[in-house]
Design an enzyme around this catalytic site. Structure first.
Site, mmCIF file in Angstrom:
data_model
loop_
_atom_site.group_PDB
_atom_site.id
_atom_site.type_symbol
_atom_site.label_atom_id
_atom_site.label_comp_id
_atom_site.label_asym_id
_atom_site.label_seq_id
_atom_site.Cartn_x
_atom_site.Cartn_y
_atom_site.Cartn_z
ATOM 1 N N LYS A 1 82.910 118.903 100.564
ATOM 2 C CA LYS A 1 82.647 120.321 100.821
ATOM 3 C C LYS A 1 83.889 121.165 100.505
ATOM 4 O O LYS A 1 83.802 122.173 99.810
ATOM 5 C CB LYS A 1 82.221 120.483 102.286
ATOM 6 C CG LYS A 1 81.832 121.879 102.701
ATOM 7 C CD LYS A 1 80.884 121.853 103.877
ATOM 8 C CE LYS A 1 81.540 121.680 105.224
ATOM 9 N NZ LYS A 1 82.318 122.843 105.668
ATOM 10 N N SER A 2 85.041 120.724 101.009
ATOM 11 C CA SER A 2 86.268 121.521 100.806
ATOM 12 C C SER A 2 86.602 121.656 99.329
ATOM 13 O O SER A 2 86.990 122.733 98.861
ATOM 14 C CB SER A 2 87.451 120.837 101.500
ATOM 15 O OG SER A 2 87.295 120.864 102.878
ATOM 16 N N ARG B 1 84.153 133.314 115.217
ATOM 17 C CA ARG B 1 85.319 132.455 115.000
ATOM 18 C C ARG B 1 86.555 133.310 114.718
ATOM 19 O O ARG B 1 86.451 134.411 114.179
ATOM 20 C CB ARG B 1 85.028 131.471 113.858
ATOM 21 C CG ARG B 1 83.932 130.501 114.274
ATOM 22 C CD ARG B 1 83.612 129.494 113.221
ATOM 23 N NE ARG B 1 84.731 128.605 112.959
ATOM 24 C CZ ARG B 1 84.745 127.713 111.978
ATOM 25 N NH1 ARG B 1 83.705 127.602 111.172
ATOM 26 N NH2 ARG B 1 85.785 126.928 111.806
ATOM 27 N N SER C 1 96.394 124.704 109.545
ATOM 28 C CA SER C 1 95.032 124.984 109.073
ATOM 29 C C SER C 1 95.041 125.160 107.569
ATOM 30 O O SER C 1 95.720 126.053 107.038
ATOM 31 C CB SER C 1 94.508 126.264 109.744
ATOM 32 O OG SER C 1 93.484 126.830 108.949
ATOM 33 N N ASP D 1 87.862 117.222 111.335
ATOM 34 C CA ASP D 1 86.398 117.278 111.353
ATOM 35 C C ASP D 1 85.772 115.963 111.817
ATOM 36 O O ASP D 1 84.564 115.888 112.048
ATOM 37 C CB ASP D 1 85.869 117.619 109.947
ATOM 38 C CG ASP D 1 86.242 119.044 109.559
ATOM 39 O OD1 ASP D 1 86.484 119.864 110.465
ATOM 40 O OD2 ASP D 1 86.309 119.329 108.353
HETATM 41 C C1 S3P Z 1 88.756 123.106 105.787
HETATM 42 C C2 S3P Z 1 89.760 123.070 106.699
HETATM 43 C C3 S3P Z 1 89.554 122.713 108.111
HETATM 44 C C4 S3P Z 1 88.226 122.001 108.327
HETATM 45 C C5 S3P Z 1 87.102 122.680 107.613
HETATM 46 C C6 S3P Z 1 87.362 122.738 106.117
HETATM 47 C C7 S3P Z 1 89.071 123.509 104.396
HETATM 48 O O1 S3P Z 1 89.536 123.899 108.875
HETATM 49 O O2 S3P Z 1 87.941 121.915 109.704
HETATM 50 O O3 S3P Z 1 85.895 121.977 107.833
HETATM 51 O O4 S3P Z 1 88.240 123.290 103.495
HETATM 52 O O5 S3P Z 1 90.158 124.047 104.189
HETATM 53 P P1 S3P Z 1 90.897 124.552 109.450
HETATM 54 O O6 S3P Z 1 91.680 125.027 108.314
HETATM 55 O O7 S3P Z 1 90.431 125.678 110.311
HETATM 56 O O8 S3P Z 1 91.560 123.472 110.233
#
Ligand code: S3P
Length: 429
Positions: A21-22, A121, A168, A315
């Site tokens: 996904k990321s 959020r 993050s 996650d």
């Molecule tokens: C993500 C970063 C994480 C993760 C999210 C996807 C990303 O969040 O929990 O599902 O794709 O950069 P945070 O950056 O808030 O930790």
């Protein structure tokens, strides 16, 4: 929609892990502002990534997609166009936070909206650094949450050296993306290293990222040069089947094409420490490293997950809680505050559902304590809290319950793993 989950005798077979996904999000975002055309293969056709894809279509980028392949005609850093209406980003925190960084550098106004969960959020974490860079960004609700209005900067963006209070990747990626539009250099320092997909993709697309420890730095005006992107399988999705294979007696699962980025594979490293029988096979390098995993039922023992490991497995904590319930001894997961600001408060969603199974965990000073070797897990009706990772974690927990269980409101899995239930049924015996 609800799922019925029956206890299984064992799990056997092969699953091709769904696309990450990321990385899918970033392939669209950075392909859209790159010079030239990008072909993305193995793109995740989940709701979150489709929100990103549609967002860039609304911003005037030509994007065509069919069955996991996406063709993007890059607009370059300054080729995006004003959208006709507010952009809706559904449930997707990554879309909202990272796209904000790109929009901060544009010469038009955009409003970003989300569903109820996303609209609650925290967004100050990106608004603060973007404002320090000179961006015009404001919350149209309570000053802290979406909808967000992003207008042309009055002064133009300037590079900053930002010390982020949270580790993050969304915050880091937002600031680095804005850094491409800023005068001078922009750097982000995090308390601990978070996933580095943005840095890797920037480098893959010819943008130099100076990296040192927990700091990443980019130069303003750096151009992304389009290149085809093959998205790896998502280790966060694989994690449900890794845990299931370890917990359920006699199981043997092969998980093909799993992403193994060192800043994402924390769950694997923690489970190996717990005594998991997992072999990595056929490892390959690409934009991201990938490999196949062979997972066999294992007798797990407890471990301590350190605070610096949290961003590497953020996650996967719900499914790690389920694995820990099956381990010998008490597992400690330290520094879990970020778990409370995900698609739902995942400490509460897991506590609520596990209570229905007749088990609990302790939360003290921001740490979780999970006693393992639970016997007689009760079957029950579970609530997803509209959170994909809670839904899938409870489905895996229910595989070893005393009878049939139900997981309610599971449409949310369409955000990251639309074929989860079909995959689970295909390996259940
Ligand atoms: C993500 C970063 C994480 C993760 C999210 C996807 C990303 O969040 O929990 O599902 O794709 O950069 P945070 O950056 O808030 O930790």
């Amino acid at each position: 929609m609800d799922w019925t989950i029956k206890p299984v005798k064992t799990l056997r077979g092969t699953i091709t892990v769904p696309p990450d996904k990321s990385v899918s999000h970033r392939a669209i975002m950075f392909g859209a502002i790159a010079e030239g055309d990008t072909r993305v293969t193995n793109f995740l056709m989940g709701e979150d990534c489709l929100c990103t894809l549609n967002a860039f279509k609304s911003l005037g980028v030509e994007i065509a997609h069919s069955k996991g392949t996406v063709e993007i005609r890059g607009a370059g850093l300054s080729g995006l166009k004003a959208p006709k209406r507010p952009i809706y980003l559904g449930n997707s925190g990554t879309s909202m936070r990272v796209i904000s960084g790109i929009l901060a550098g544009q010469k038009f106004t955009t409003i970003l909206e989300g569903d109820d969960s996303l609209s609650n959020r925290p967004m100050e974490r990106i608004m603060k650094p973007l404002k320090e860079m000179g961006a015009s960004i404001r919350s149209l609700s309570d000053g802290r949450c979406a909808p967000l209005e992003i207008s042309p900067s009055k002064t133009g963006l300037s590079g900053i050296s930002y010390n982020s209070p949270v580790a993050s990747a969304q915050v880091k990626s937002c600031i680095l993306a804005a850094g491409l539009y800023a005068r001078g250099e922009t750097s982000v320092t995090e308390p601990f290293i978070s996933r580095d997909h943005t840095e890797r993709m920037f480098e893959y697309l010819s943008v130099k990222v100076a990296r040192s420890g927990c700091t990443a730095k980019v130069k303003g005006g750096s151009k992304l040069i389009a290149r085809d992107i093959a998205v790896p399988g998502d280790i966060s999705s694989a994690a449900f089947f890794i845990a299931a294979g370890l917990i359920v007696k006699g199981s043997e699962l092969t998980l093909k094409n799993t992403g193994l980025n060192p800043t994402r594979r924390g769950v694997l490293d923690v489970l190996l420490r717990m005594g998991a029988n997992i072999s990595v096979m056929d490892q390959k390098e690409g934009v991201e490293p990938v490999g196949d995993l062979l997972v066999k039922h294992s007798l797990l023992r407890s471990t301590i997950v350190k605070e610096e490991e949290i961003p590497l497995l953020i996650d996967e904590i719900p499914i790690l809680i389920i694995a820990a319930l099956h381990a010998e001894g008490e597992t400690v997961i330290k520094g879990i505050s970020e778990l409370k600001v995900k698609e739902t408060d995942r400490v509460e969603s897991m506590r609520f559902n596990l209570a229905k199974m007749g088990v609990s965990f302790r939360e003290e000073n921001g740490n979780l304590y999970i006693k393992g070797k639970v016997n007689g897990l009760k079957n029950a009706i579970f609530d997803s809290f509209c959170d994909h990772r809670t839904a899938m974690s409870m489905a895996i927990a229910a595989l070893s319950a005393g009878g049939n269980s139900t997981v309610q409101n599971v449409n949310c899995v369409n955000t990251s793993y639309p074929s989860f239930y079909t995959d689970l049924m295909s390996v259940s015996q």
